[in-house]
Design an enzyme around this catalytic site. Structure first.
Site, PDB file in Angstrom:
ATOM      1  N   LYS A  34      16.679   0.787   8.700  1.00 30.64           N
ATOM      2  CA  LYS A  34      16.862   0.625  10.156  1.00 30.64           C
ATOM      3  C   LYS A  34      15.611  -0.013  10.743  1.00 30.64           C
ATOM      4  CE  LYS A  34      16.509   3.943  13.424  1.00 30.64           C
ATOM      5  NZ  LYS A  34      15.790   3.414  14.606  1.00 30.64           N
ATOM      6  N   ASP A  61      18.624  -1.818  15.301  1.00 28.13           N
ATOM      7  CA  ASP A  61      18.749  -0.796  16.355  1.00 28.13           C
ATOM      8  C   ASP A  61      18.090  -1.297  17.638  1.00 28.13           C
ATOM      9  OD1 ASP A  61      18.909   1.634  17.733  1.00 28.13           O
ATOM     10  OD2 ASP A  61      17.300   2.585  16.584  1.00 28.13           O
ATOM     11  N   LEU A  62      18.797  -2.206  18.344  1.00 31.70           N
ATOM     12  CA  LEU A  62      18.214  -2.799  19.563  1.00 31.70           C
ATOM     13  C   LEU A  62      18.743  -2.144  20.835  1.00 31.70           C
ATOM     14  CD1 LEU A  62      18.160  -6.594  18.571  1.00 31.70           C
ATOM     15  CD2 LEU A  62      16.359  -4.863  18.314  1.00 31.70           C
ATOM     16  N   LYS A  63      19.745  -1.287  20.723  1.00 37.29           N
ATOM     17  CA  LYS A  63      20.277  -0.527  21.873  1.00 37.29           C
ATOM     18  C   LYS A  63      20.448  -1.429  23.099  1.00 37.29           C
ATOM     19  CE  LYS A  63      18.383   4.010  20.557  1.00 37.29           C
ATOM     20  NZ  LYS A  63      17.506   3.693  19.418  1.00 37.29           N
ATOM     21  N   ASP A  66      23.220  -4.338  29.165  1.00 36.78           N
ATOM     22  CA  ASP A  66      23.091  -5.380  30.198  1.00 36.78           C
ATOM     23  C   ASP A  66      24.506  -5.731  30.633  1.00 36.78           C
ATOM     24  OD1 ASP A  66      22.139  -7.630  31.748  1.00 36.78           O
ATOM     25  OD2 ASP A  66      20.389  -7.685  30.442  1.00 36.78           O
ATOM     26  N   ILE A  67      24.671  -6.776  31.421  1.00 38.68           N
ATOM     27  CA  ILE A  67      26.030  -7.174  31.803  1.00 38.68           C
ATOM     28  C   ILE A  67      26.746  -7.704  30.553  1.00 38.68           C
ATOM     29  CG2 ILE A  67      25.478  -7.606  34.235  1.00 38.68           C
ATOM     30  CD1 ILE A  67      25.385 -10.620  33.545  1.00 38.68           C
ATOM     31  N   PRO A  68      28.086  -7.644  30.547  1.00 40.05           N
ATOM     32  CA  PRO A  68      28.824  -7.995  29.324  1.00 40.05           C
ATOM     33  C   PRO A  68      28.442  -9.351  28.734  1.00 40.05           C
ATOM     34  CG  PRO A  68      30.306  -6.969  30.913  1.00 40.05           C
ATOM     35  CD  PRO A  68      28.990  -7.144  31.611  1.00 40.05           C
ATOM     36  N   THR A  70      25.703 -11.061  28.901  1.00 35.91           N
ATOM     37  CA  THR A  70      24.354 -11.081  28.312  1.00 35.91           C
ATOM     38  C   THR A  70      24.311 -10.282  27.013  1.00 35.91           C
ATOM     39  OG1 THR A  70      23.425 -11.364  30.502  1.00 35.91           O
ATOM     40  CG2 THR A  70      21.927 -10.549  28.810  1.00 35.91           C
ATOM     41  N   THR A 121      18.778  11.636  22.889  1.00 35.97           N
ATOM     42  CA  THR A 121      18.491  13.061  22.668  1.00 35.97           C
ATOM     43  C   THR A 121      17.204  13.497  23.369  1.00 35.97           C
ATOM     44  OG1 THR A 121      17.596  12.401  20.547  1.00 35.97           O
ATOM     45  CG2 THR A 121      19.778  13.383  20.523  1.00 35.97           C
ATOM     46  N   GLY A 211      13.404   8.703   8.793  1.00 35.41           N
ATOM     47  CA  GLY A 211      12.218   7.850   8.828  1.00 35.41           C
ATOM     48  C   GLY A 211      11.035   8.478   8.137  1.00 35.41           C
ATOM     49  N   ARG A 212      10.228   9.190   8.917  1.00 34.09           N
ATOM     50  CA  ARG A 212       8.923   9.650   8.420  1.00 34.09           C
ATOM     51  C   ARG A 212       8.936  10.497   7.151  1.00 34.09           C
ATOM     52  NH1 ARG A 212       7.433  11.204  14.440  1.00 34.09           N
ATOM     53  NH2 ARG A 212       9.703  11.434  14.316  1.00 34.09           N
TER      54      ARG A 212
HETATM   55  O1  C5P Z   1      10.894   9.515  11.511  1.00 24.78           O
HETATM   56  P1  C5P Z   1      12.238  10.041  11.968  1.00 24.78           P
HETATM   57  O2  C5P Z   1      13.141  10.493  10.827  1.00 24.78           O
HETATM   58  O3  C5P Z   1      12.116  11.080  13.052  1.00 24.78           O
HETATM   59  O4  C5P Z   1      12.926   8.728  12.584  1.00 24.78           O
HETATM   60  C1  C5P Z   1      14.166   8.757  13.195  1.00 24.78           C
HETATM   61  C2  C5P Z   1      14.537   7.395  13.693  1.00 24.78           C
HETATM   62  O5  C5P Z   1      15.733   7.518  14.460  1.00 24.78           O
HETATM   63  C3  C5P Z   1      13.518   6.731  14.620  1.00 24.78           C
HETATM   64  O6  C5P Z   1      13.615   5.313  14.407  1.00 24.78           O
HETATM   65  C4  C5P Z   1      13.982   7.100  16.002  1.00 24.78           C
HETATM   66  O7  C5P Z   1      13.652   6.145  16.970  1.00 24.78           O
HETATM   67  C5  C5P Z   1      15.508   7.133  15.800  1.00 24.78           C
HETATM   68  N1  C5P Z   1      16.230   8.011  16.706  1.00 24.78           N
HETATM   69  C6  C5P Z   1      15.981   9.354  16.838  1.00 24.78           C
HETATM   70  N2  C5P Z   1      16.703  10.127  17.699  1.00 24.78           N
HETATM   71  C7  C5P Z   1      17.670   9.572  18.428  1.00 24.78           C
HETATM   72  C8  C5P Z   1      17.950   8.219  18.301  1.00 24.78           C
HETATM   73  C9  C5P Z   1      17.202   7.452  17.432  1.00 24.78           C
HETATM   74  O8  C5P Z   1      15.117   9.880  16.160  1.00 24.78           O
HETATM   75  N3  C5P Z   1      18.380  10.334  19.214  1.00 24.78           N
END
Ligand code: C5P
Length: 233
Positions: A34, A61-63, A66-68, A70, A121, A211-212
């Site tokens: 991602k 993951d650019l989330k 905007d208007i449709p 764009t 979240t 991620g981490r």
């Molecule tokens: O390092 P970690 O496992 O916490 O990374 C989770 C990834 O998911 C990050 O890129 C974070 O921006 C994304 N994310 C999140 N919670 C959300 C939506 C996206 O942790 N509700």
């Protein structure tokens, strides 16, 4: 589209060399990678291609919100990169989501999945109220996920505590992508509510964003393999 393994590793960095190193190390052991706003805004299409060279499917993951017209243009602009998954904010409304789905479909058989972001979240009930939304976060997530399905999106990003109700509401084919996943015993970092990969899959998640626990491990490949193996057991 199916992925060989449900784990998508979040690579959150602005450093192309580090992202490329992680991508090449992990590509064979995760379902995909991602890349989000931090990496894409810093490193752009060239940085994206440096990671995609690894062969791993990419969730971009650019989330978009905007208007449709764009948002459709924003999706079209990344289709040459062939991402496996792109996303938009479901709160942008039905016409916006329909425009996003239509733009993605222009890639034909290489069409990315288009996923809706429901309620971030990081927002609690108080935060929603301050924006004029009187619902609980859970009700708002259900409402936006239903709207995403009705608008032709392929699924939503949701918190682990919402997997069960969304699976019930929206059935088996609707993709649920879940961040906030932590293997038993690993650091929670700044996540507030976490779930193990096994628990999230058992409740009906399709893709787990981790991620981490992988990227900050001394040996990221061993960490990814350990999680994959624990899922296969
Ligand atoms: O390092 P970690 O496992 O916490 O990374 C989770 C990834 O998911 C990050 O890129 C974070 O921006 C994304 N994310 C999140 N919670 C959300 C939506 C996206 O942790 N509700």
């Amino acid at each position: 589209m199916t992925f060989k393994n449900p784990i998508f590793c979040a690579i959150d960095t602005t450093d192309v060399t580090r992202a490329q190193m992680l991508a090449h190390a992990l590509a064979g052991s995760v379902g995909g990678l991602k890349l989000g706003l931090e990496y894409f805004n810093a490193c752009g299409h060239e940085g994206y291609r440096a990671v995609a060279e690894s062969g791993a499917p990419i969730f971009l993951d650019l989330k978009l919100h905007d208007i449709p017209n764009t948002v459709a243009g924003g999706i079209r602009a990344v289709l040459p990169l062939k991402p496996a998954i792109v996303n938009v904010h479901a709160s942008g409304g039905k016409a916006m989501m329909q425009a996003a789905a239509k733009a993605a479909s222009e890639a034909g058989s290489e069409r990315p999945l288009v996923i809706g972001v429901t309620v971030l979240t990081s927002l609690d009930q108080h935060d929603l109220a301050a924006t004029g939304i009187a619902s609980t976060p859970r009700d708002q997530v259900r409402r936006l996920a239903a709207l995403a399905a009705e608008s032709g999106l392929d699924g939503v990003v949701c918190g682990s505590h919402e997997i069960e109700v969304l699976r019930q509401d929206l059935g088996a084919g609707f993709k649920l992508i879940v961040p906030g996943i932590r293997p038993a015993g690993s650091a929670i970092n700044d996540q507030k509510r976490v779930m193990t990969p096994q628990e999230a899959l058992a409740l009906g998640a399709d893709i787990l964003v981790i991620g981490r626990p992988i990227t900050e491990a001394n040996d990221p490949l061993a960490a990814a393999r350990g999680i994959s193996t624990s899922l296969a057991a």
